[in-house]
Design an enzyme around this catalytic site. Structure first.
Site, PDB file in Angstrom:
ATOM      1  N   ASN A   1      56.267  64.515  54.706  1.00 37.46           N
ATOM      2  CA  ASN A   1      57.451  64.154  55.410  1.00 37.46           C
ATOM      3  C   ASN A   1      58.685  65.090  55.469  1.00 37.46           C
ATOM      4  O   ASN A   1      58.640  65.899  54.433  1.00 37.46           O
ATOM      5  CB  ASN A   1      58.256  62.703  54.954  1.00 37.46           C
ATOM      6  CG  ASN A   1      59.108  62.183  55.849  1.00 37.46           C
ATOM      7  OD1 ASN A   1      59.041  62.242  57.142  1.00 37.46           O
ATOM      8  ND2 ASN A   1      60.069  61.535  55.219  1.00 37.46           N
TER       9      ASN A   1
ATOM     10  N   HIS B   1      62.495  65.930  55.295  1.00 35.17           N
ATOM     11  CA  HIS B   1      64.081  65.041  55.201  1.00 35.17           C
ATOM     12  C   HIS B   1      65.148  66.150  55.321  1.00 35.17           C
ATOM     13  O   HIS B   1      65.145  67.305  54.687  1.00 35.17           O
ATOM     14  CB  HIS B   1      64.110  64.448  53.818  1.00 35.17           C
ATOM     15  CG  HIS B   1      65.537  63.746  53.672  1.00 35.17           C
ATOM     16  ND1 HIS B   1      65.786  62.330  54.243  1.00 35.17           N
ATOM     17  CD2 HIS B   1      66.245  64.083  52.801  1.00 35.17           C
ATOM     18  CE1 HIS B   1      66.872  62.069  53.788  1.00 35.17           C
ATOM     19  NE2 HIS B   1      67.527  63.151  53.093  1.00 35.17           N
TER      20      HIS B   1
ATOM     21  N   LEU C   1      61.528  56.234  48.442  1.00 30.61           N
ATOM     22  CA  LEU C   1      61.895  56.946  49.614  1.00 30.61           C
ATOM     23  C   LEU C   1      62.554  58.304  49.407  1.00 30.61           C
ATOM     24  O   LEU C   1      63.586  58.275  48.714  1.00 30.61           O
ATOM     25  CB  LEU C   1      63.039  55.851  50.112  1.00 30.61           C
ATOM     26  CG  LEU C   1      63.485  56.121  51.768  1.00 30.61           C
ATOM     27  CD1 LEU C   1      62.271  56.075  52.738  1.00 30.61           C
ATOM     28  CD2 LEU C   1      64.826  55.226  52.229  1.00 30.61           C
TER      29      LEU C   1
ATOM     30  N   THR D   1      66.369  73.525  63.835  1.00 32.16           N
ATOM     31  CA  THR D   1      65.627  74.803  64.225  1.00 32.16           C
ATOM     32  C   THR D   1      64.942  75.035  62.972  1.00 32.16           C
ATOM     33  O   THR D   1      63.700  75.497  62.855  1.00 32.16           O
ATOM     34  CB  THR D   1      66.741  75.713  64.606  1.00 32.16           C
ATOM     35  OG1 THR D   1      67.630  75.227  65.811  1.00 32.16           O
ATOM     36  CG2 THR D   1      66.193  77.091  64.791  1.00 32.16           C
TER      37      THR D   1
END
Length: 214
Positions: free
Chosen positions: A108, A110, A145, A173
């Site tokens: 993932n 973040h 999390l 970006t």
């Protein structure tokens, strides 16, 4: 043989597009075997189809609870034999069942320099705190999390006069560059998950690789 990767999305798929572009350009060696969504109207599914990547969709609203939905997703994804799962704007909190099934295989990203600012509204929180640096962190997914072992972070200097929205666009970006890079490191075996920790080039990594952007 390229690492087989499934990308999970819920929306427009801008990070997905970054992966598609990187593979097409030859800068990323991953076999994007399927794009999965919990939302049949996700524009990212169209991006995948245009790129010739198979798609799959299961709507979470068809299930009574998170656990039964996740079991259905596991059954679908396992058909594609993915070696790596990439969460790219997948707006679902994963159940422990899902995380354990794919332990060490789920990535993932973040929008913060973890471990600072887990959770939401990271850009405004960074501005409010007067931080000099902000960015995004790619990490392995665990049951905590935003708390899994960190792999790669991209950072930039914060302009105290910019808005949270302006900062968000700058950080996005960065994401489109560091996320494919981090996935490539895992896919090539340079980065691995062992005993709850990230290993980079055969050593336990207490800190992620950091890329600094203008």
């Amino acid at each position: 043989m390229s690492c087989r990767a499934a990308i999970l999305i819920s929306g427009s798929g801008t990070n997905l597009q970054a992966f598609i572009d990187a593979v097409a350009a030859g800068s990323l060696e991953l076999d994007l075997c399927v794009v999965f969504s919990n939302n049949p109207n996700a524009f990212g599914l169209q991006r995948a189809e245009k790129a010739g990547i198979p798609t799959a969709c299961i709507e979470h609203g068809d299930f009574s609870d998170r656990e039964s939905f996740d079991r259905a997703v596991i059954e679908e994804l396992d058909r594609w034999n993915p070696e790596l799962l990439i969460l790219a704007g997948f707006m679902r909190i994963l159940s422990p069942t899902f995380v354990k099934h794919y332990e060490g295989k789920v990535l993932n990203i973040h929008p913060a320099l973890l471990p600072k600012y887990p959770g939401l509204n990271t850009h405004q929180r960074v501005l409010d705190a007067g931080d000099k640096w902000h960015g995004s962190t790619v990490h392995f997914v665990t049951e905590e999390l935003d708390g899994g072992p960190r792999i790669l972070a991209g950072r930039l200097r914060v302009d105290p006069n910019e808005t949270a929205e302006e900062l968000l666009h700058r950080v996005q970006t960065i994401e489109h560059q560091v996320y494919p890079e981090a996935a490539g490191l895992v896919g090539s075996g340079r980065v691995a998950f062992n005993d709850g920790q990230a290993w980079i080039d055969g050593k336990v990594a207490d800190e992620p690789i950091v890329r600094t952007f203008p």
